[in-house]
Design a protein around this motif. Structure first.
Motif, mmCIF file in Angstrom:
data_model
loop_
_atom_site.group_PDB
_atom_site.id
_atom_site.type_symbol
_atom_site.label_atom_id
_atom_site.label_comp_id
_atom_site.label_asym_id
_atom_site.label_seq_id
_atom_site.Cartn_x
_atom_site.Cartn_y
_atom_site.Cartn_z
ATOM 1 N N UNK A 9 0.841 -1.218 0.000
ATOM 2 C CA UNK A 9 0.000 0.000 0.000
ATOM 3 C C UNK A 9 0.868 1.257 0.000
ATOM 4 N N UNK A 10 2.191 1.077 -0.007
ATOM 5 C CA UNK A 10 3.125 2.213 -0.079
ATOM 6 C C UNK A 10 3.872 2.182 -1.415
ATOM 7 N N UNK A 11 4.390 3.367 -1.817
ATOM 8 C CA UNK A 11 5.404 3.412 -2.882
ATOM 9 C C UNK A 11 6.599 4.169 -2.308
ATOM 10 N N UNK A 108 -0.300 9.752 2.565
ATOM 11 C CA UNK A 108 0.631 10.878 2.761
ATOM 12 C C UNK A 108 1.650 10.839 1.621
ATOM 13 N N UNK A 109 1.783 11.951 0.954
ATOM 14 C CA UNK A 109 2.823 12.100 -0.070
ATOM 15 C C UNK A 109 3.885 13.006 0.552
ATOM 16 N N UNK A 110 5.089 12.467 0.724
ATOM 17 C CA UNK A 110 6.072 13.233 1.492
ATOM 18 C C UNK A 110 7.416 13.346 0.785
ATOM 19 N N UNK A 111 7.972 14.540 0.830
ATOM 20 C CA UNK A 111 9.371 14.770 0.419
ATOM 21 C C UNK A 111 10.141 15.203 1.660
ATOM 22 N N UNK A 112 11.317 14.619 1.838
ATOM 23 C CA UNK A 112 12.134 14.943 3.019
ATOM 24 C C UNK A 112 13.606 14.845 2.633
ATOM 25 N N UNK A 127 -1.225 4.876 7.650
ATOM 26 C CA UNK A 127 -1.557 5.463 6.344
ATOM 27 C C UNK A 127 -0.684 4.856 5.246
ATOM 28 N N UNK A 128 -1.102 5.056 3.982
ATOM 29 C CA UNK A 128 -0.227 4.721 2.855
ATOM 30 C C UNK A 128 0.756 5.874 2.665
#
Ligand code: CP
Length: 314
Positions: A9-11, A108-112, A127-128
């Motif tokens: 469920x994640x990328x 959640x679409x995240x850049x870090x 969450x995904x």
């Protein structure tokens, strides 16, 4: 149309995907791209889902592209501007994301800037998570849109000769492209100064060239990477002018007009790419951006979407 989904469920990165999963994403992006020619560019596959886009590093393409993709899928979208959030009061990454999850965000679409940040959160929270770039480590959707563009333009990926040029050491785009292209059977080479190419990169199955002219021999596609001065602790080549002279792509270093020219953006015009090449018919840089929306719609649909893709043509 297939109802197949991704296993996770994640990328988080490309290395975790199988060849079949990469092909599923690319195939799924095709009908989503067809949607862009319609007057109403919207479907309801993510109706009722809440998506939070949180970017701890600057972004124009990825953040906007995800937001457009999410809205075209009818998701409820929230964008967090980190500089105006409680992160500025010292809140930890885990506490910030836990707080957003408590509001029942589905994705959640995240850049870090920290490699592995998205992996850490995915292992701890429900969450995904979609990795929109974690430091120099991975940028999976960029690689998928780059590979989609190659396949769209050349009709296949297997056997194609692709060169990634420039700052390989600090490039999440390079790493994710290498994983994806190799899985699909492309021949990959990297070209750049020794100071910008990791010593063990050959273990990923790529050839290394420190001479641009030799590196460009027999090439089908070049993907020109930005010099990431913000990640370099020290200057890794004498001057920008010297870098441009030895590795810059312009009309004198790239004489063949049948080579597909790509750049993930943002471009440093006059450093790694000339205006002439960036604006030439063989450059597909804006098409990469368009394809990014379709590919991100495909990823979101395959992770959390409901409904049949045939609805797009109804
Ligand atoms: N290619 C890319 O990741 O661009 P942004 O930094 O603008 O998102």
């Amino acid at each position: 149309m297939s109802t197949r989904r991704l296993r996770s469920k994640h990328l988080l990165d490309i290395e975790s995907l199988t060849k079949e999963e990469i092909e599923l994403i690319l195939d799924t992006a095709v009908p989503f791209k067809d949607l862009f020619t319609k007057s109403v560019k919207k479907v309801s596959f993510l109706r009722g889902k809440t998506i939070v886009n949180i970017f701890y590093e600057p972004s124009t393409r990825t953040r906007t592209s995800f937001e457009i993709a999410e809205k075209r899928l009818s998701a409820d979208v929230v964008n967090i501007t980190v500089s105006e959030s409680s992160v500025k009061k010292g809140e930890s990454l885990l506490d910030t994301i836990r707080t957003l999850q408590a509001m029942k965000a589905d994705i959640m679409v995240m850049r870090h800037s920290c490699p592995g940040a998205c992996h850490l959160l995915a292992s701890r929270l429900n969450a995904s998570f979609i990795n929109a770039g974690d430091g120099p480590h991975a940028h999976p959707t960029q690689a998928l849109l780059d590979i989609f563009t190659i396949r769209e333009k050349l009709g296949r990926v297997k056997g194609i000769n692709v060169a990634l040029i420039g700052d390989i050491t600090f490039s999440r785009v390079a790493r994710s492209n290498i994983w994806g292209l190799k899985k699909l059977g492309a021949n990959v080479r990297v070209i750049g100064p020794a100071t910008l190419i990791p010593k063990d990169i050959e273990k990923m199955g790529v050839k290394v060239y420190h001479n641009l002219e030799k590196g460009l021999e027999g090439i089908d596609v070049i993907n020109i990477l930005r010099i990431q001065r913000e990640r370099q602790q020290q200057m890794l080549f004498p001057t920008i002018r010297e870098y441009n002279r030895l590795f810059g792509i312009d009309e004198t270093t790239l004489r063949r007009t049948d080579v597909l020219v790509m750049h993930p953006g943002p471009m440093n015009r006059g450093i790694e790419i000339s205006d002439y090449i960036a604006d030439s018919p063989q450059a597909v840089i804006c098409q990469q951006v368009t394809n990014g929306v379709a590919v991100r719609m495909a990823v979101l649909y395959l992770i959390a979407g409901e409904g049949d893709l045939n609805e797009i043509n109804d």
